[in-house]
Write an enzyme that holds these catalytic residues in place. Structure first.
Site, PDB file in Angstrom:
ATOM      1  N   GLU A  79       0.943  -1.050   0.112  1.00 19.61           N
ATOM      2  CA  GLU A  79       0.063   0.078   0.077  1.00 19.61           C
ATOM      3  C   GLU A  79       0.776   1.188  -0.093  1.00 19.61           C
ATOM      4  O   GLU A  79       1.714   1.301   0.704  1.00 19.61           O
ATOM      5  CB  GLU A  79      -1.023  -0.136   1.419  1.00 19.61           C
ATOM      6  CG  GLU A  79      -1.879  -1.167   1.151  1.00 19.61           C
ATOM      7  CD  GLU A  79      -3.102  -0.990   0.101  1.00 19.61           C
ATOM      8  OE1 GLU A  79      -2.979   0.150  -0.412  1.00 19.61           O
ATOM      9  OE2 GLU A  79      -3.686  -1.836  -0.246  1.00 19.61           O
ATOM     10  N   CYS A 146      -7.667  -2.236   8.087  1.00 15.13           N
ATOM     11  CA  CYS A 146      -6.145  -2.286   7.370  1.00 15.13           C
ATOM     12  C   CYS A 146      -5.529  -1.033   7.148  1.00 15.13           C
ATOM     13  O   CYS A 146      -4.409  -0.555   7.828  1.00 15.13           O
ATOM     14  CB  CYS A 146      -6.230  -2.911   6.129  1.00 15.13           C
ATOM     15  SG  CYS A 146      -6.752  -4.663   6.277  1.00 15.13           S
TER      16      CYS A 146
END
Lengths: 213, 213, 213, 213
Positions: A79, A146
Site C-alpha cells: 500500500e 487495514c
C-alpha cells in the site's frame, strides 16, 4: 535488525485469514541478521493499531510490516498511503468484529490527511515479479481496519520521530479460500509465504542502507 | 457565489471525454445566486493543474469542482483525497497526451502526502442517490492526471490559505462510449449532466453555510 | 403481426425487476402493423416456461421475445442459445422463488442439448448500437430461470414445428437499482424501454421477411 | 484405458500458454492402467479440431480431455457444452493465429446447435475442491477456438457413435503470466498440473464405470 510482522484474525463471513497463517510461517524463517517478531491483531477499529503500537514499544523493531487480506485482489499489493479516516460506507455497512460501523470518522484530529508508507514498495514489487509472483502497488488500503492500522502506525512513528520503516502489504485470498468460493482470485498460501520472506529481506536490506543499524 | 468547473480533453484511445461535454452543459445551467465558469484542461501532468490554478487566480471562484472520466466505474464518485504522487506504474505505461510516464514522482517536495477534498462528498452522494443516480465516495483518484489536478489545487488552496471549497468528481463512461465498447459500465450523458447540476447546487449551498459569502 | 413479450417478477434480494416495468411500457407502444401482448412470468423453474407456453397457445403470436434481468451486465444482451439444463450450482445455492435448487437436471430428457434463438440477434445488436445503446450477443443465458424459459419455448416451437421467431433478451440492472447498490452497472429504465421498442420492430420486420404474414 | 490430452500453442499477445506446458507434464504422469497421449493444437479455426480428430483416429483413445486457457478466470472450469458457432464478435475482432475472424458462422450445417460434454464435470469439480483447488462448471466455452474444438470433437463422436468420453477444461492464467500482468487472476502451473492429474484419473475411472474397457 528486528522486523515486526503483524497479521489479522478472520473477519466477516470468512473463517480463514491467510495473514494469520503467514505469522506462523514467518516465525520459522531463518534470515541472516534479521530477528522476526509477530503479532496477531484484532479486527476492531482503533484497537488494531493500539495493540500493534504497544508491541512496537516493547519490541523496538527497525521495520514494521503490517499484513492484511484483500479478498478479490489478484496480486500482492504493497500500500502506498494510509489515510486519516475510518469509514464503513453509507450503503451496506461492513462492521468490524465488535460490530462498529464508523462513517467518515477521523482517526486523529490533529494529524495529516494522509501518510505515505516508508517501505520500499517499488523494490518489493520488482523482487516479487522477478520470482514470478504477481505484485502491484496499491493506491488505497480502503477505509477499514487495514487502513486504520497503517495510518495509525505511520502517525505514531511521525509523532515520535522514530527511525522505523513501516507499511502495509495486502495479500489476496488463499487458494484454499477460492476452493470454497471459486470466483475469488487467489494465490496459494505457500506462494504468499515465499513472498513474505522476500518482502522481509527487501525491507531489512533497504532499512539498513537508509538508516544503518 | 462563483463556481468553477473543470473537465478534460479526450485521452488514450478514447475519442470522447464526457467531462468535456459536461462543461458545455454547465455553462447553460441557470442556478439562483450561482455564477458558473468552466475550463477545459489538457491531459498533461502538471500542466493540467497549472491551467486550473491560473484560472482560479483570474476567476476568483468560491468553489472548484474538477471533473474527470473514470472509465470502468459504475457510479459518480466524489474523490476523498488527492495524494502527492505522479505515477503511471511499472507495467504497461499509460502516457499522458504528451507521452510522459512519470514513476513514483512527487508532485511537490515540500508538501503533505495527502490532502482531503473539501467538497461535501457525503452530501453529494446522498443527493444523487435521492435522485436515483448511482453515487459512491471513492478513496483513490489514482496517480494520473486526475489525482495530479486534485492534489495540486488543494495544495494551492492550503498554501495560500484560501476560503475555497475544492474537490474532484469522477464520472463513468457515457452510454455512448459503452455503445462502442459494450463491456464498459456507463451512465447517459444526460444523467451525468443532471448530476453535475445537483453537485454544483450542493457544493454552493454547503460553501455558503460554511463560509458565508 | 403479433409479438408476445414476457418479463419476470422480482427475485432474490431485489425488490425491483426492470423487465416487469418494461411490460407496462410495451403495452403502450404504438407500432404500425404490430400488435403487442405481454405476460409476467413467475421466477420458478418449469412454471416460468409453462405459463409462457400456455400464453403462446392462446395468443398465437408470430414472435416471442422473453426478457430477463442479468444484474452485473453492462449492456443489453440477446442470448444466442438455450441449453437443456436446470442448475443452481454446487456452491451457494441460488433458489428460485419457491425455494427450488435443482442441480444438473435436464429440462426435457428427449430433447437436444442446446437450441439457438431464432431472433435476429446480430441485427438487434446493430440497431441498438446505432442508437448509442450498449448491446452485445451473449453466449450463455445461465442455467437458472431465464435459460429454462428460453430453452423450453424454443423446444416447444421445435416440437410443434411452429412458424414463430423466439428468443431471449437480458437487460442490465436499472439505474434506480444501481442507486441503491452503486457497484452495479446499469442502464436507465427509459433507455431499456427505447431499446425494447427497437428490438420489437427489428424482430417483427425480420419475421415478416422470413415468414411473411 | 487410453486418455488423449490436447493443449494449445500461445495466441494473441501472450507468449505463454499454460496448457502447452501441461502436455509436457502429462506425459510424465504415472497412472495405473492409464496410458496418456498428448497433442498440441494450432490456434486456428477448424484446423484445431481437424488435428485433434485425426489424432483420435490414430490413437483410438477412450477419453479425450481438451485443455485451453481462459485468461481472466479464477478457477479450473470444465465446460458444460460446445455450441455450433464460430464467432469473433462484432466489435474488436479477435483473430486466430492465421488472422481469421469468422462472425456467426456455423461449424457444421447439418449438426445440432449444442452438444454436452460427456466428461464427469461435477465429479471433477468435487475432486478438485477436495484438494483445495478452485473449480467450477462453466456454461460457455465462448465462440473461439476452444469452443470450436469442443463442439467438433463431440460432433465427431456423435456422428460415428463412438464409445469415447470427451470434453473441455479451461485453465486460468498461470501465476507466471500474472507476474507480468498483475491484474490477471491465476493459479500456479504446479497446481494446474496437479489438477490435470486428478482430472485424468477421475475421467478414466468414470469412463471405466460407464463403458468398461
Amino acid at each position: 535488525m528486528k522486523v515486526l510482522i503483524s497479521g489479522f484474525e478472520p473477519f466477516g463471513k470468512m473463517s480463514i485469514n491467510p495473514t494469520e497463517k503467514l505469522l506462523l510461517e514467518a516465525e520459522r524463517f531463518s534470515l541472516e541478521n534479521v530477528e522476526i517478531e509477530t503479532i496477531l491483531l484484532p479486527v476492531q477499529y482503533d484497537k488494531c493499531a493500539e495493540e500493534l503500537i504497544k508491541k512496537m514499544a516493547e519490541a523496538q523493531p527497525d521495520v514494521v510490516i503490517a499484513c492484511g487480506l484483500a479478498a478479490g485482489r489478484t496480486a500482492i499489493t504493497p500500500e502506498r498511503i494510509g489515510i486519516n479516516i475510518k469509514d464503513t460506507g453509507s450503503g451496506d455497512p461492513y462492521p468490524d468484529n465488535r460490530g462498529n460501523t464508523p462513517m467518515d470518522e477521523v482517526i486523529d484530529e490533529q494529524s495529516p490527511d494522509g501518510l505515505f508508507s516508508t517501505l520500499p514498495n517499488r523494490l518489493i514489487e520488482k523482487k516479487l515479479k522477478d520470482l514470478q509472483i504477481p505484485a502491484a502497488i496499491s493506491n488505497s488500503a480502503g477505509t477499514f481496519i487495514c487502513n486504520n492500522t497503517l495510518y495509525a502506525v505511520l502517525n505514531y512513528i511521525r509523532k515520535h520521530n522514530l527511525a522505523i520503516s513501516a507499511g502495509f502489504i495486502h495479500f489476496p485470498a488463499s487458494t484454499e479460500m477460492s476452493a470454497r468460493n471459486p470466483s475469488l482470485p487467489s494465490l496459494p498460501q505457500e506462494v504468499m509465504t515465499q513472498a513474505l520472506k522476500v518482502i522481509i529481506e527487501t525491507c531489512a536490506h533497504h532499512h539498513y542502507h537508509c538508516f544503518g543499524s
